[in-house]
Design a protein around this motif. Structure first.
Motif, PDB file in Angstrom:
ATOM      1  N   HIS A 164      -3.243 -12.469 -10.826  1.00 16.21           N
ATOM      2  CA  HIS A 164      -2.973 -12.549  -9.388  1.00 16.21           C
ATOM      3  C   HIS A 164      -1.561 -13.089  -9.181  1.00 16.21           C
ATOM      4  CE1 HIS A 164      -4.040 -12.608  -5.179  1.00 16.21           C
ATOM      5  NE2 HIS A 164      -3.627 -13.851  -5.064  1.00 16.21           N
ATOM      6  N   SER A 165      -0.892 -12.578  -8.152  1.00 11.83           N
ATOM      7  CA  SER A 165       0.461 -13.036  -7.827  1.00 11.83           C
ATOM      8  C   SER A 165       0.526 -13.441  -6.353  1.00 11.83           C
ATOM      9  CB  SER A 165       1.462 -11.909  -8.097  1.00 11.83           C
ATOM     10  OG  SER A 165       2.684 -12.155  -7.441  1.00 11.83           O
ATOM     11  N   SER A 166       1.367 -14.443  -6.058  1.00 10.46           N
ATOM     12  CA  SER A 166       1.468 -14.907  -4.669  1.00 10.46           C
ATOM     13  C   SER A 166       2.351 -13.978  -3.827  1.00 10.46           C
ATOM     14  CB  SER A 166       2.026 -16.333  -4.622  1.00 10.46           C
ATOM     15  OG  SER A 166       3.366 -16.327  -5.084  1.00 10.46           O
ATOM     16  N   VAL A 167       3.021 -13.021  -4.496  1.00  7.29           N
ATOM     17  CA  VAL A 167       3.843 -12.025  -3.773  1.00  7.29           C
ATOM     18  C   VAL A 167       3.584 -10.635  -4.352  1.00  7.29           C
ATOM     19  CG1 VAL A 167       5.727 -13.620  -3.149  1.00  7.29           C
ATOM     20  CG2 VAL A 167       5.822 -12.374  -5.324  1.00  7.29           C
ATOM     21  N   ILE A 168       3.929  -9.601  -3.573  1.00  3.34           N
ATOM     22  CA  ILE A 168       3.820  -8.226  -4.065  1.00  3.34           C
ATOM     23  C   ILE A 168       4.855  -8.045  -5.175  1.00  3.34           C
ATOM     24  CG2 ILE A 168       4.147  -5.784  -3.449  1.00  3.34           C
ATOM     25  CD1 ILE A 168       3.154  -6.523  -0.598  1.00  3.34           C
ATOM     26  N   LEU A 169       4.387  -7.627  -6.338  1.00  2.84           N
ATOM     27  CA  LEU A 169       5.285  -7.496  -7.489  1.00  2.84           C
ATOM     28  C   LEU A 169       6.109  -6.213  -7.427  1.00  2.84           C
ATOM     29  CD1 LEU A 169       3.090  -8.670 -10.522  1.00  2.84           C
ATOM     30  CD2 LEU A 169       4.743  -9.983  -9.209  1.00  2.84           C
TER      31      LEU A 169
ATOM     32  N   GLY B  36      -1.482  -2.472   0.815  1.00  4.21           N
ATOM     33  CA  GLY B  36      -1.212  -1.117   1.317  1.00  4.21           C
ATOM     34  C   GLY B  36      -0.813  -1.141   2.783  1.00  4.21           C
ATOM     35  N   LEU B  37      -1.490  -1.992   3.548  1.00  2.00           N
ATOM     36  CA  LEU B  37      -1.173  -2.148   4.976  1.00  2.00           C
ATOM     37  C   LEU B  37       0.230  -2.742   5.131  1.00  2.00           C
ATOM     38  CD1 LEU B  37      -2.263  -2.040   7.952  1.00  2.00           C
ATOM     39  CD2 LEU B  37      -3.069  -4.381   7.613  1.00  2.00           C
ATOM     40  N   ARG B  38       0.532  -3.774   4.334  1.00  2.00           N
ATOM     41  CA  ARG B  38       1.840  -4.436   4.393  1.00  2.00           C
ATOM     42  C   ARG B  38       2.975  -3.478   4.010  1.00  2.00           C
ATOM     43  NH1 ARG B  38       5.987  -6.050   5.033  1.00  2.00           N
ATOM     44  NH2 ARG B  38       7.022  -8.049   4.622  1.00  2.00           N
ATOM     45  N   GLN B  39       2.669  -2.540   3.090  1.00  2.00           N
ATOM     46  CA  GLN B  39       3.681  -1.587   2.628  1.00  2.00           C
ATOM     47  C   GLN B  39       3.747  -0.331   3.504  1.00  2.00           C
ATOM     48  OE1 GLN B  39       1.733  -1.575  -1.192  1.00  2.00           O
ATOM     49  NE2 GLN B  39       3.545  -2.314  -2.251  1.00  2.00           N
ATOM     50  N   GLY B  40       2.859  -0.295   4.524  1.00  2.00           N
ATOM     51  CA  GLY B  40       2.868   0.860   5.430  1.00  2.00           C
ATOM     52  C   GLY B  40       2.187   2.095   4.861  1.00  2.00           C
ATOM     53  N   LYS B  41       1.352   1.903   3.811  1.00  2.00           N
ATOM     54  CA  LYS B  41       0.679   3.055   3.191  1.00  2.00           C
ATOM     55  C   LYS B  41      -0.720   3.271   3.738  1.00  2.00           C
ATOM     56  CE  LYS B  41       2.855   2.317  -1.361  1.00  2.00           C
ATOM     57  NZ  LYS B  41       2.538   1.819  -2.706  1.00  2.00           N
ATOM     58  N   LEU B  42      -1.290   2.228   4.357  1.00  2.00           N
ATOM     59  CA  LEU B  42      -2.683   2.304   4.819  1.00  2.00           C
ATOM     60  C   LEU B  42      -2.774   1.902   6.280  1.00  2.00           C
ATOM     61  CD1 LEU B  42      -5.049   0.702   2.143  1.00  2.00           C
ATOM     62  CD2 LEU B  42      -4.609   3.082   2.530  1.00  2.00           C
ATOM     63  N   ALA B  43      -3.831   2.393   6.929  1.00  2.00           N
ATOM     64  CA  ALA B  43      -4.059   2.040   8.335  1.00  2.00           C
ATOM     65  C   ALA B  43      -4.971   0.814   8.420  1.00  2.00           C
ATOM     66  CB  ALA B  43      -4.697   3.218   9.062  1.00  2.00           C
ATOM     67  N   GLU B  44      -4.863   0.136   9.548  1.00  2.00           N
ATOM     68  CA  GLU B  44      -5.643  -1.089   9.814  1.00  2.00           C
ATOM     69  C   GLU B  44      -7.149  -0.859   9.611  1.00  2.00           C
ATOM     70  OE1 GLU B  44      -5.628  -5.076  11.105  1.00  2.00           O
ATOM     71  OE2 GLU B  44      -3.864  -3.918  11.629  1.00  2.00           O
TER      72      GLU B  44
ATOM     73  N   PRO C 272      -0.562 -10.231   0.170  1.00  2.00           N
ATOM     74  CA  PRO C 272       0.168  -9.174   0.886  1.00  2.00           C
ATOM     75  C   PRO C 272       1.478  -9.646   1.512  1.00  2.00           C
ATOM     76  CG  PRO C 272      -1.667  -9.931   2.203  1.00  2.00           C
ATOM     77  CD  PRO C 272      -1.750 -10.682   0.920  1.00  2.00           C
ATOM     78  N   GLN C 273       2.377 -10.185   0.692  1.00  2.00           N
ATOM     79  CA  GLN C 273       3.681 -10.584   1.227  1.00  2.00           C
ATOM     80  C   GLN C 273       4.772 -10.391   0.174  1.00  2.00           C
ATOM     81  OE1 GLN C 273       2.232 -14.345   2.363  1.00  2.00           O
ATOM     82  NE2 GLN C 273       2.938 -15.426   0.554  1.00  2.00           N
ATOM     83  N   TYR C 274       5.973 -10.183   0.661  1.00  2.00           N
ATOM     84  CA  TYR C 274       7.108  -9.997  -0.239  1.00  2.00           C
ATOM     85  C   TYR C 274       7.804 -11.333  -0.475  1.00  2.00           C
ATOM     86  CZ  TYR C 274       6.740  -4.919   0.162  1.00  2.00           C
ATOM     87  OH  TYR C 274       6.309  -3.616   0.089  1.00  2.00           O
TER      88      TYR C 274
END
Length: 495
Positions: free
Chosen positions: A461-466, A315-323, A485-487
């Motif tokens: 589990h996936s090594s990237v955001i699906l 969520g943080l990586r996608q800009g949906k959540l705050a730190e 948390p990576q694309y």
């Protein structure tokens, strides 16, 4: 794998409906019951309390079907700003229509809809017209200045008195809404005020599954609830009013504890006295009495906290959540004594991604085996993991191709040449369609397809955001998915 049953669902249905009947009788035959959380599809509860069925609350209401009516509440400001339900991706007003259909579909009576904090918002007026044209009764409740602290004004003809009186016909009025902050409690209290003026005895109670009041504050089930609501700033706490009144510790959460003195004063002003000494008293939740294997529920809840942490990182990586929300779940992880490595699907995925330099995925089967999938020229990692899991479940040899490359290649061509896709790799839904076509003529593919129901409640589990497509397919299959948390690419825009 956490397949051990930790929760007795039958006992829960029986105890819960008994408790509500008892509360209706306590108030002379009319009860406004504020329903928190999700009424349908409570997957959080079923994940942390293995054995809890996602539709338990609805089934419990069906036991009270002849006494119950549903009152749906939606706030006019939420309609005006097109507020969206995160889990379903639909607006709150659309969800009201969905919920009415869902309740009616199982034979529950929907009385009406209340628009709260109404101030003449054009979008709310349009929604009211739409509901009325569909034959649904709509009532308006207005914004009260100084709510909830100005009690003399609130409990007066200028406060609750200005609201429409919602006409109800059953002894149990279930007040529910598309999401939090819709004004459920204020609707209940406004109704009590109006009923009292009409000389009708009525009471208020609250039904919320979490936090579970008779479990410890740091019990993993309660910590998992805090992790699930990190974005709402809800904090579990010991109910100080309960402790003072009875000398017993009970767990509640900050919003209910903060609003209790106000609520209590309102109840006193409306009815002359309040039946409650604490926020915990107001609740009717019996879930804590139905845990039959505490360790199974603890283990399931610890896994849920890790999943929530991954979800917050993405969520943080996608800009949906705050730190700070991520930090909050991190803190809950340390309280629960878990790390990311405690999730069995994580290490194999990280290893495989490192070895190949490409995205990797893994699925943990019901017997605990972990099956991985790597990226190839034909398949994305999540599609490969899915096919490998079906092979393992069906006892099919790893070397066997479930879908012939002859079938995959024309689909890739269709995607890239005619449909304008830059990614030739097949998504999980495309792979399942291809597999079902092969199953028509290939008994091995048919055997693999028959394994799909076994994936429900498995971990992935996936090594990237699906992509949304893959994420949605995993969700529909009932897999509990987490992602690093990576694309896959360094682009700024990701569909």
């Amino acid at each position: 794998m956490g397949n051990t049953i930790g929760f007795d669902n039958e006992k829960y249905l029986q105890l819960q409906s008994e408790k509500i009947r008892e509360r209706i009788a306590q108030f002379g035959g009319k009860l406004y019951l504020e329903f928190g959380g999700k009424l349908f599809d409570d997957y959080h509860a079923s994940r942390v309390l293995p054995g809890f069925k996602p539709d338990s609350k609805v089934n419990m209401l069906l036991q009270l079907k002849d006494q119950a009516e549903i009152l749906l509440v939606i706030s006019a400001p939420d309609i005006a700003k097109n507020k969206v339900r995160g889990d379903l991706g639909i607006t709150y007003d659309a969800d009201v229509l969905r919920l009415i259909d869902a309740f009616r579909g199982i034979g529950l009576y929907v009385g009406s809809v209340v628009l709260t904090q109404f101030e003449g918002q054009p979008a709310a007026e349009a929604f009211q017209k739409r509901l009325e044209s569909l034959g649904v009764k709509v009532f308006r409740h207005y914004t009260i200045p100084g709510y909830p602290s100005n009690i003399p004004l609130i409990v007066s003809d200028q406060g609750f008195g200005k609201n429409d009186y919602v006409e109800t016909s059953r002894s149990l009025v279930v007040v529910t809404a598309p999401g939090p902050g819709s004004g459920k409690m204020a609707t209940c209290l406004s109704q009590l005020y109006h009923e009292n003026k009409r000389g009708i005895r009525a009471g208020y109670a609250k039904f919320e599954t979490f936090p579970i009041w008779n479990l410890a504050l740091t019990h993993p089930v309660n910590l998992a609830y805090e992790a699930a609501t990190a974005d709402l700033n809800d904090v579990n706490m010991i109910d100080p009013f309960h402790l003072e009144a009875y000398g017993e510790t009970a767990v509640n959460y900050n919003r209910d504890v903060e609003v209790f003195p106000v609520l209590n004063a309102m109840l006193e002003k409306i009815a002359g006295e309040s039946p409650y000494k604490s926020p915990t008293d107001m609740g009717v939740n019996m879930a804590g009495f139905c845990i039959v294997d505490d360790e199974a529920c603890c283990a399931a809840s610890r896994q849920e906290i890790i999943r929530r942490y991954y979800s917050s990182l993405c969520g943080l990586r996608q800009g949906k959540l705050a730190e700070e929300e991520v930090r909050k779940v991190e803190l809950l992880m340390s309280k629960a004594g878990v790390t990311l490595e405690d999730r069995p699907v994580v290490a194999p995925v990280r290893r495989l991604a490192e070895e190949t330099g490409l995205p990797a995925a893994a699925i943990q089967l019901p017997d605990g085996r972990v099956v991985t999938g790597k990226t190839s020229t034909l398949l994305g990692a999540s599609s490969a993991a899915l096919l490998n899991a079906l092979k393992a479940l069906g006892g099919i040899h790893d070397a066997i191709h479930l879908i012939s490359p002859i079938v995959i290649e024309p689909i890739q061509k269709l995607k890239t040449t005619h449909l304008g896709s830059v990614n030739p790799l097949l998504h999980t839904d495309e792979i399942l369609l291809a597999l079902s076509i092969c199953a028509a003529t290939n008994p091995t593919a048919e055997l693999a397809l028959r394994q799909l129901p076994k994936l429900r409640h498995c971990e992935a589990h996936s090594s990237v955001i699906l992509s949304h497509v893959d994420e949605d397919t995993f969700r529909r299959l009932g897999l509990n998915l987490t992602c690093e948390p990576q694309y896959q690419t360094n682009k700024l825009y990701h569909k």
